[in-house]
Design a protein around this motif. Sequence first.
Motif, mmCIF file in Angstrom:
data_model
loop_
_atom_site.group_PDB
_atom_site.id
_atom_site.type_symbol
_atom_site.label_atom_id
_atom_site.label_comp_id
_atom_site.label_asym_id
_atom_site.label_seq_id
_atom_site.Cartn_x
_atom_site.Cartn_y
_atom_site.Cartn_z
ATOM 1 N N ASP A 175 0.822 -1.214 0.000
ATOM 2 C CA ASP A 175 0.000 0.000 0.000
ATOM 3 C C ASP A 175 0.854 1.260 0.000
ATOM 4 O OD1 ASP A 175 -2.374 -1.357 -0.107
ATOM 5 O OD2 ASP A 175 -2.698 -1.359 2.061
ATOM 6 N N ASP A 176 1.882 1.289 0.852
ATOM 7 C CA ASP A 176 2.759 2.457 0.899
ATOM 8 C C ASP A 176 3.503 2.628 -0.422
ATOM 9 O OD1 ASP A 176 2.043 3.191 3.434
ATOM 10 O OD2 ASP A 176 3.700 2.155 4.415
ATOM 11 N N ALA A 177 3.886 1.505 -1.037
ATOM 12 C CA ALA A 177 4.583 1.583 -2.319
ATOM 13 C C ALA A 177 3.667 2.151 -3.399
ATOM 14 C CB ALA A 177 5.085 0.200 -2.724
ATOM 15 N N LEU A 178 2.410 1.702 -3.442
ATOM 16 C CA LEU A 178 1.455 2.227 -4.427
ATOM 17 C C LEU A 178 1.261 3.731 -4.245
ATOM 18 C CD1 LEU A 178 -1.246 -0.600 -4.477
ATOM 19 C CD2 LEU A 178 0.205 0.100 -6.386
ATOM 20 N N ALA A 179 1.226 4.170 -3.002
ATOM 21 C CA ALA A 179 1.084 5.602 -2.729
ATOM 22 C C ALA A 179 2.284 6.386 -3.229
ATOM 23 C CB ALA A 179 0.892 5.836 -1.230
ATOM 24 N N GLN A 180 3.436 5.721 -3.340
ATOM 25 C CA GLN A 180 4.661 6.347 -3.844
ATOM 26 C C GLN A 180 4.837 6.128 -5.350
ATOM 27 O OE1 GLN A 180 6.986 8.184 -2.021
ATOM 28 N NE2 GLN A 180 5.433 8.127 -0.413
ATOM 29 N N GLY A 181 3.829 5.563 -6.006
ATOM 30 C CA GLY A 181 3.912 5.343 -7.442
ATOM 31 C C GLY A 181 4.713 4.118 -7.823
#
Length: 473
Positions: free
Chosen positions: A420-426
Amino acid sequence: MFDLRPDESPPLVNQIINRLRELIENQTLKPGAKVPSIRAFAATYSVSTFTVVEAYDRLVAQGMLVSRGNAGFFVNRSVVELIDSHASGPATGKPAFNSEWYMQQIFESRRLALKPGCGWLPNDWMFEDGLRRGMRQVAGSVLELSGYGDPMGLLELRTLTAQNLQQDLRIVANPAQLMLTHGASQALDLAVRTLVCPGDVVLVDDPGYPNLMSILRFQGATLLGVPRTPNGYDLDHLEHLLEQHRPTVFFTQPHLHSPTSSCAPLAQLHRLLQLAAKHDFRLVENNLYADMIAEPLPCLASLDQLQQVVYVGSYSKSISPNVRVGFMLSNPQLMQQLLQLKMRSGLTTSQLMERVVYAAITDGRWRKHLKRLRQRLAEAQQEVSEQLSRLGFERFIESDEGMYLWARHPAIANSAALLDDALAQGMMLGPGQLFMVDSQPTGWMRFNVAFSTDPQLWEKLEKLLVKHARRGQ
């Protein structure tokens, strides 16, 4: 409103279409608004009326404009609703984390800036020039567009593929034993539905191919994982499974295995065939990444000559993922069953695309492309390995071939927790849980080296590691 450039690419028709679409999508042109008449547009921008007619007609076909008799062309009133609904997506809660969800996410997230978890190559790594030349060549030939293709697939492509397999991998098969499919995924699906019945015990690589596991579970199979080691298979564990269970099939990827990129040595392949004969189970060999191996390696199909082995390959990985042309080989009796199922489930494959692939791989630059691809992958393997080591990752194997690196970090017990955090960072990562037969959390992750050389990836990943390490304290 327009800045048309006749001497530049794309062609004027496309420039007009792109600009009008932009104005409609950002609602500079409101729903129901009238666009300039064909003659007025042509006069204002000094272009041919034929060019404007073609652009407007295409926009009507795309649903962006509507034509009203002698009144002219207007922005389709419903187009904004369609754009808004597409942008917002389905209004659902957070879905369960599993391979089906991930597969949807990975294809919906193609436009993310960083995609180390994806399973394809960047556009400029593919055989785009050869593919375009092939498309032009096919478009300029005499085509029969009104009928279906050969049930087995284009004969010329099957013949050439069989010849190349014999030359490179020593698999001796005639074109009647080779069937073209809609990518390797369809080939695996046909093999599953032909060879596996509900309730059957089936062996798969562990970790392994998530899509294959989903197909097998949907078929009602019971999956048992054969652990992969840096040196190939855990044969002791395999023999234990064979003594305790009666598997019908082992679906496996001996070389450049995804996600680990490990390769099974020749002695293990011989032993695997001996065990298959002793315990009476078939082998389905997925050699999807054969084009990425510098020196062709002996495979199960070449050792067995298609007696107990079904062989699966594809052109999608090395030409383009949009080229959905795969192939499978088997003995003649089994091939007849596979062909009947192919026809029942989807009729013939696209002869048009098969002709494009044939034109591409008979292009004089094809072999040079493969050589350059292997070089680029080797360079990326080294670069990504260095970055992983710098951040403290443990690599499964040392390799200079293939698309993937399988690695884990001591501070991360569950790599899916980063998603989830990675997706938020693109970023779209490849958490190892997706590749495990038991779907249990793991710290392992799959990195696609071709998408992992951007310095931004490592900067962002380093911050994520620090953040999650603190959470674990």
